[in-house]
Design a protein around this motif. Sequence first.
Motif, PDB file in Angstrom:
ATOM      1  N   LEU A 106      -4.562   9.782  -9.349  1.00  0.00           N
ATOM      2  CA  LEU A 106      -4.081   8.444  -9.023  1.00  0.00           C
ATOM      3  C   LEU A 106      -2.598   8.558  -8.720  1.00  0.00           C
ATOM      4  O   LEU A 106      -1.885   9.319  -9.374  1.00  0.00           O
ATOM      5  N   VAL A 107      -2.161   7.820  -7.721  1.00  0.00           N
ATOM      6  CA  VAL A 107      -0.739   7.853  -7.364  1.00  0.00           C
ATOM      7  C   VAL A 107       0.015   6.807  -8.179  1.00  0.00           C
ATOM      8  O   VAL A 107      -0.498   5.738  -8.473  1.00  0.00           O
ATOM      9  N   LEU A 127      -4.046  -0.555  -3.834  1.00  0.00           N
ATOM     10  CA  LEU A 127      -4.855   0.586  -3.424  1.00  0.00           C
ATOM     11  C   LEU A 127      -5.960   0.076  -2.512  1.00  0.00           C
ATOM     12  O   LEU A 127      -6.619  -0.913  -2.833  1.00  0.00           O
ATOM     13  N   ARG A 128      -6.136   0.720  -1.387  1.00  0.00           N
ATOM     14  CA  ARG A 128      -7.118   0.285  -0.400  1.00  0.00           C
ATOM     15  C   ARG A 128      -8.235   1.326  -0.359  1.00  0.00           C
ATOM     16  O   ARG A 128      -8.051   2.403   0.188  1.00  0.00           O
ATOM     17  N   PRO A 129      -9.403   1.012  -0.935  1.00  0.00           N
ATOM     18  CA  PRO A 129     -10.501   1.982  -0.919  1.00  0.00           C
ATOM     19  C   PRO A 129     -11.029   2.188   0.500  1.00  0.00           C
ATOM     20  O   PRO A 129     -11.123   1.238   1.275  1.00  0.00           O
ATOM     21  N   ASN A 159       2.105   2.070  -3.306  1.00  0.00           N
ATOM     22  CA  ASN A 159       1.008   2.302  -4.258  1.00  0.00           C
ATOM     23  C   ASN A 159       0.840   1.175  -5.271  1.00  0.00           C
ATOM     24  O   ASN A 159       0.321   1.396  -6.362  1.00  0.00           O
ATOM     25  N   TYR A 218      -9.512  -4.703  -1.975  1.00  0.00           N
ATOM     26  CA  TYR A 218      -8.296  -4.027  -2.409  1.00  0.00           C
ATOM     27  C   TYR A 218      -8.336  -3.919  -3.922  1.00  0.00           C
ATOM     28  O   TYR A 218      -9.052  -4.665  -4.589  1.00  0.00           O
ATOM     29  N   HIS A 227      -2.963  -1.839  -8.372  1.00  0.00           N
ATOM     30  CA  HIS A 227      -2.764  -0.664  -9.235  1.00  0.00           C
ATOM     31  C   HIS A 227      -2.909  -1.079 -10.696  1.00  0.00           C
ATOM     32  O   HIS A 227      -2.473  -2.171 -11.078  1.00  0.00           O
ATOM     33  N   VAL A 245       0.836  -1.202   0.000  1.00  0.00           N
ATOM     34  CA  VAL A 245       0.000   0.000   0.000  1.00  0.00           C
ATOM     35  C   VAL A 245       0.876   1.259   0.000  1.00  0.00           C
ATOM     36  O   VAL A 245       0.618   2.198  -0.749  1.00  0.00           O
TER      37      VAL A 245
END
Length: 131
Positions: free
Chosen positions: A110-111, A70-72, A67, A79, A82, A64
């Motif tokens: 977005l990262v 991604l954890r909403p 990146n 999860y 990416h 996480v």
Amino acid sequence: MLIQAHLGYAQLHRLELSKADYDLLSAMTEVQRPGGEVNASQAELRARVGLSKNRTSIAMNHLVERNIVLRPEGRYRSYFIHPYFAGYASQEEMEEALREATEAIKAGALVAPAPPAPQRHLAAVPTRRSA
């Protein structure tokens, strides 16, 4: 069988992952839905790769932080891998998702996957000297 986006996998060596991190990502890749959604608890993922509860938690935090995963917010046991690492149902779906992800990264929505920030060692911090 899903088509994996290799854009991210070619860069994994730069993200400073441990073996446990790779193992957990592999387990997530196995159970993902097209587009990278993973609906599995850490306990379920841990059972697939044989990690301890603590090691699984640390590995998930690494994924996480970098990146890759991604954890909403507000979604339990959910999860997203990416888009650069996710699997897709077709070549067209993958190309569209990668194009959208690249645009979202440029727009700041977005990262991008990234290695951890360098940590300063306490020895590098100057100390006060009393007179």
